[in-house]
Enzyme design. Structure first.
Site, short mmCIF file in Angstrom:
data_model
loop_
_atom_site.label_atom_id
_atom_site.label_comp_id
_atom_site.label_asym_id
_atom_site.label_seq_id
_atom_site.Cartn_x
_atom_site.Cartn_y
_atom_site.Cartn_z
N PRO A 17 0.83 -1.20 0.00
CA PRO A 17 0.00 0.00 0.00
C PRO A 17 0.87 1.26 0.00
O PRO A 17 1.95 1.26 0.58
CB PRO A 17 -0.78 -0.11 1.31
CG PRO A 17 0.06 -0.99 2.18
CD PRO A 17 0.77 -1.94 1.28
N SER A 266 7.12 4.55 9.90
CA SER A 266 7.17 3.42 8.97
C SER A 266 5.77 2.88 8.73
O SER A 266 4.81 3.26 9.40
CB SER A 266 8.08 2.33 9.53
OG SER A 266 7.34 1.52 10.42
N LYS A 267 5.69 1.97 7.77
CA LYS A 267 4.40 1.37 7.43
C LYS A 267 3.81 0.64 8.62
O LYS A 267 2.60 0.49 8.73
CB LYS A 267 4.58 0.39 6.28
CG LYS A 267 4.74 1.07 4.94
CD LYS A 267 4.56 0.11 3.79
CE LYS A 267 4.70 0.90 2.50
NZ LYS A 267 4.44 0.13 1.30
N ARG A 268 4.66 0.13 9.49
CA ARG A 268 4.17 -0.66 10.62
C ARG A 268 3.72 0.21 11.78
O ARG A 268 3.06 -0.26 12.69
CB ARG A 268 5.23 -1.67 11.07
CG ARG A 268 5.18 -2.96 10.29
CD ARG A 268 6.47 -3.71 10.38
NE ARG A 268 7.51 -3.01 9.61
CZ ARG A 268 8.63 -2.50 10.12
NH1 ARG A 268 8.86 -2.56 11.39
NH2 ARG A 268 9.52 -1.89 9.35
#
Ligand code: GLU
Length: 515
Positions: A17, A266-268
């Site tokens: 994504p 970050s993405k996380r």
């Protein structure tokens, strides 16, 4: 800034994504393109087939559409430089890799994975801090620089697997001017001999990116700071391909940090920190367990695209004035790369919420009514669009997100069964109760068209006077009796929307329950 036509590109890789930082990069590209009457291009950089994630490209497209970033050239719209997906441009790149080899700027490397591992181990054992295939180590490896020419040719003829690497000069200063950071100077010894073409004939990001930016006549490369270390390599590629004169201008945007500033967002982080890091909800798979996963999106969390855009624009840029509210056209008008900061920007989601409240309040009631109507529908409650618009009209000052309307405005549709106890304890007594009974009796019939907030207020004042009470002694009790809550929007507006019949009924019910 140069005289050439402004052509910028957003070049995401469909490896998952699109992160919110990517949306900001796309936005800054778009703002510059529109500001300078240029062209906004989207190119899909999908040369790394191993990292390809199905659905990611479509997700990128939808995210940009939702925030209102229009593309002039893209894989979906086409354009004079189609195709805009690098996987579909594969045959284009070979000629440039060959040119670099011919001109002595690149070479074939035949090293097997085992040989590469052995090299790294050797260097590690010798305490070399960052083992790399570079101007020093390449002299000990199996490549067309170390092998005799006929041996190289024989390997190529026999179809031996190879990669093509850039021959980075040993001692040279690489400099370029970044529009945000000023002069960037890197010594070539810090740059490794990057692979330009893989053994399957696919170019790597570095080669494909430079070839495409050149062929697509890109004037400005605006991208995240994480690409700054690659820029010297890119400068070398422009030089070696003979394109230095038309090399795009670079602008590396500041990093986005976690809210507490402790590192890159970050993405996380989204799930951990309790806010979305994606524009839209993403349905993916856990790479370890293979289980389906859902990641939150700003859209699904109730953010308006205008609010997200305004918020993102300010993460690294400011107009130099105290104005904080900017529509997209205003951003285009005000934007300039000169005012983009090089210091990292902290991602403060409270600010995004603040923007959302602003844009929610600025929206016409009729545009907000559908959110409430949808929630009412889910609860099996019928309501006219007109009434829903009235309710959101009085409630929009009090909510942050459209989905809050139902929660906060429930009492417009359901009579209360419980009452704010703290207010009751302080404000309810026999005299107040009797006064509210009198008010219920004094209210005109429901059908009375003149029963607006003002009329209801003056009837209230008159009734209280007749009861020997000051309005201030009864107002809060009136609110609790009718809505159950101790606070809310303008009380008499609320009563007017409810209608006099409903108000009278609720007052009588409250008196029965509370005495
Ligand atoms: N494909 C790169 C990315 O995923 C693009 C970097 C660049 O803009 O050069 O971000």
């Amino acid at each position: 800034m140069s005289e050439r036509p402004v052509r910028v590109r957003f070049a995401p890789s469909p490896t998952g994504p699109l992160h919110i930082g990517g949306v900001r990069t796309a936005l800054y590209n778009y703002l510059l393109a529109r500001k300078l009457g240029g062209t906004m291009i989207l190119r899909i950089e999908d040369t790394d087939q191993n990292r390809f994630v199905p659905g990611a490209e479509d997700y990128i497209r939808q995210s940009l559409e939702w925030v209102g970033i229009e593309l002039d050239e893209s894989p979906w719209k086409g354009g004079p430089h189609a195709p805009y997906r690098q996987s579909e441009r594969k045959p284009i790149y070979r000629e440039y890799a060959d040119q670099l080899i011919r001109d002595g700027y690149a070479y074939y490397a035949f090293d097997t994975p085992e040989e590469l591992d052995a090299m790294r181990e050797r260097l590690q054992a010798a305490k070399v801090p960052n083992p790399q295939y570079n101007s020093i180590t390449r002299t000990q490896m199996r490549n067309s620089l170390t092998l005799p020419e006929n041996e190289t040719q024989a390997l190529l003829d026999a179809g031996a697997p190879y990669v093509i690497r850039l021959k980075v000069p040993r001692k040279e200063e690489i400099r370029f001017q970044d529009l945000i950071r000023g002069w960037v100077v890197v010594h070539s010894s810090a740059v490794d001999d990057k692979v330009l073409m893989k053994s399957d004939g696919m170019p790597t990001y570095h080669l494909a990116n430079i070839v495409d930016d050149h062929l697509m006549e890109i004037s400005h490369v605006i991208r995240g700071e994480e690409w700054l270390p690659s820029a010297p390599l890119h400068v070398l590629l422009y030089r070696y391909l003979g394109w230095e004169k038309t090399m795009p201008q670079f602008a590396h945007l500041p990093l986005l940090l976690k809210p507490d500033g402790t590192g890159k967002l970050s993405k996380r982080d989204g799930d951990r920190l309790g806010f979305p890091v994606f524009a839209l909800e993403w349905h993916g798979t856990d790479p370890e367990t293979g289980e389906p996963t859902v990641s939150r999106g700003y859209r699904e969390d109730g953010y308006l695209p205008e609010a997200l855009v305004n918020f993102l624009a300010f993460l690294g840029w400011n107009p130099g004035t105290s104005q904080e509210i900017f529509s997209m056209p205003e951003l285009i008008e005000a934007f300039s790369i000169d005012r983009v900061s090089k210091s990292p920007a902290k991602f403060d989601v409270a600010k995004a919420k603040w923007y959302n409240e602003h844009y929610l309040r600025a929206k016409p009631d009729a545009e907000l009514a559908p959110y409430l109507l949808a929630a009412l529908g889910e609860h099996g409650i019928e309501c006219s669009a007109e009434k829903a618009a009235q309710v959101v009209g009085v409630m929009k000052e009090r909510v942050s997100f459209p989905q809050d309307f139902w929660q906060e405005a429930k009492y417009f549709f359901e009579a209360p069964t419980e009452y704010d106890q703290a207010v009751i304890a302080k404000k309810w007594n026999a005299q107040v109760s009797a006064a509210l009974g009198a008010y219920a009796d004094a209210l005109p019939a429901d059908s009375e068209p003149s029963a607006n907030a003002e009329v209801l207020k003056s009837i209230f004042n008159q009734t209280m006077e007749a009861q020997g009470l000051k309005p201030g002694q009864v107002l809060q009790a009136l609110r609790v009796a009718v809505t159950g809550a101790g606070a809310g929007p303008d009380l008499f507006e609320t009563l007017a929307i409810l209608g006099t019949g409903e108000v009278a009924q609720r007052l009588r019910a409250a008196r029965e329950r509370l005495g």
